[in-house]
Design a protein around this motif. Structure first.
Motif, PDB file in Angstrom:
ATOM      1  N   SER A  18       0.928  -1.078  -0.122  1.00  0.00           N
ATOM      2  CA  SER A  18       0.043  -0.090   0.092  1.00  0.00           C
ATOM      3  C   SER A  18       0.777   1.362   0.083  1.00  0.00           C
ATOM      4  CB  SER A  18      -0.999  -0.063   1.120  1.00  0.00           C
ATOM      5  OG  SER A  18      -0.281  -0.214   2.215  1.00  0.00           O
ATOM      6  N   LYS A  20       3.023   2.180  -1.827  1.00  0.00           N
ATOM      7  CA  LYS A  20       3.266   2.455  -3.249  1.00  0.00           C
ATOM      8  C   LYS A  20       2.156   3.284  -3.855  1.00  0.00           C
ATOM      9  CE  LYS A  20       6.730  -0.225  -3.528  1.00  0.00           C
ATOM     10  NZ  LYS A  20       8.142  -0.056  -3.147  1.00  0.00           N
ATOM     11  N   PHE A  21       0.967   2.869  -3.327  1.00  0.00           N
ATOM     12  CA  PHE A  21      -0.440   3.742  -3.795  1.00  0.00           C
ATOM     13  C   PHE A  21      -0.627   4.888  -2.835  1.00  0.00           C
ATOM     14  CE2 PHE A  21      -0.612  -0.842  -4.982  1.00  0.00           C
ATOM     15  CZ  PHE A  21      -0.781  -0.616  -6.332  1.00  0.00           C
ATOM     16  N   LEU A  22       0.085   5.039  -1.727  1.00  0.00           N
ATOM     17  CA  LEU A  22      -0.007   6.266  -0.977  1.00  0.00           C
ATOM     18  C   LEU A  22      -0.126   7.492  -1.462  1.00  0.00           C
ATOM     19  CD1 LEU A  22      -1.421   6.045   2.107  1.00  0.00           C
ATOM     20  CD2 LEU A  22       0.927   6.429   2.763  1.00  0.00           C
ATOM     21  N   THR A  24      -0.430   8.237  -4.652  1.00  0.00           N
ATOM     22  CA  THR A  24      -1.660   8.638  -5.491  1.00  0.00           C
ATOM     23  C   THR A  24      -3.096   9.114  -4.585  1.00  0.00           C
ATOM     24  OG1 THR A  24      -0.573   7.276  -7.073  1.00  0.00           O
ATOM     25  CG2 THR A  24      -3.017   7.403  -7.462  1.00  0.00           C
ATOM     26  N   LEU A  25      -2.942   8.113  -3.772  1.00  0.00           N
ATOM     27  CA  LEU A  25      -4.309   8.399  -2.912  1.00  0.00           C
ATOM     28  C   LEU A  25      -3.952   9.789  -2.453  1.00  0.00           C
ATOM     29  CD1 LEU A  25      -6.749   7.186  -1.284  1.00  0.00           C
ATOM     30  CD2 LEU A  25      -5.248   6.239   0.334  1.00  0.00           C
ATOM     31  N   LYS A  28      -5.050  12.501  -4.849  1.00  0.00           N
ATOM     32  CA  LYS A  28      -6.427  12.485  -5.047  1.00  0.00           C
ATOM     33  C   LYS A  28      -7.141  13.283  -4.018  1.00  0.00           C
ATOM     34  CE  LYS A  28      -6.416  10.245  -8.977  1.00  0.00           C
ATOM     35  NZ  LYS A  28      -6.812  11.043 -10.311  1.00  0.00           N
TER      36      LYS A  28
END
Length: 170
Positions: A18, A20-22, A24-25, A28
Motif C-alpha cells: 500500500s 506504493k499507492f499512498l 496517488t491516494l 486525489k
C-alpha cells in the motif's frame, strides 16, 4: 492457528504494497480537500488577461504602456506564487499526516497481534525440525517446535522484502 498464519501474511503484504499507492491516494485527496483559493483563481484570470493585453501592445511604439503592463504581470505572478506556496505547504502537512496515520495504524495492528496472540503458536513443527533453535523460534509461546507470532511477522516481512527486491531487479 493456520488462519492466524494467513491473516498475518496478508496484513504484512497489504502494509508493504500500500505505500506504493499512498502518494496517488494522497494526491486525489488533496484535489478534493485543498483547492486553489478564489483569490488565486481571480489572479490567474487577471494574469491571462494581462498577458493577452501585453501581446497586443507594440513594445517599441508604446513602451511606457508595455512596461506598466509587464510590471503588473510580474506583481501578479509573485502573488500567485505566494498563494501557491501556501497551498503546497498545506498539502505537505496533509500528506505527512496521512503517512504518519498509515504507519501508526500498521504499528498498532501488529502490536495488537503480538500481544493478543503472544502465547499462541502460529504453526507447530516436530520438535526435532527446529532442534538447535527451537526455544528461540517458539519464544514467547513456550511450546517447543512452535513458530511464534513475532517470529512469523519477521519471517513474512523478510520474505516479502526479498521478493520485492527480486521483482524490482527484473
Amino acid at each position: 492457528m493456520s488462519a492466524l498464519l494467513v491473516i498475518i501474511f496478508l496484513l504484512i503484504f497489504i502494509f508493504m504494497v500500500s505505500p506504493k499507492f499512498l502518494p496517488t491516494l494522497s494526491n486525489k485527496l488533496m484535489q478534493l480537500i485543498i483547492q486553489s483559493s478564489p483569490k488565486e483563481l481571480q489572479l490567474k484570470e487577471e494574469l491571462k488577461t494581462l498577458m493577452c493585453e501585453l501581446r497586443s501592445i507594440h513594445m517599441v511604439n508604446e513602451f511606457p504602456k508595455y512596461a506598466r503592463t509587464e510590471r503588473k504581470i510580474n506583481k501578479i505572478k509573485s502573488e500567485v506564487n505566494a498563494l501557491a506556496q501556501t497551498r503546497k505547504g498545506a498539502q505537505l502537512k496533509v500528506t505527512l499526516g496521512l503517512n504518519v496515520a498509515f504507519h501508526s495504524l500498521e504499528a498498532v495492528i501488529f502490536i495488537f497481534l503480538i500481544f493478543t496472540f503472544r502465547h499462541d503458536p502460529v504453526v507447530i513443527f516436530p520438535a526435532e525440525w527446529l532442534s538447535p533453535l527451537g526455544s528461540v523460534i517458539s519464544f514467547p509461546t513456550s511450546v517447543y517446535g512452535a513458530v511464534s507470532v513475532p517470529l512469523w511477522i519477521m519471517v513474512c516481512r523478510s520474505a516479502l522484502r526479498q521478493l520485492a527486491s527480486v521483482a524490482s531487479h527484473h
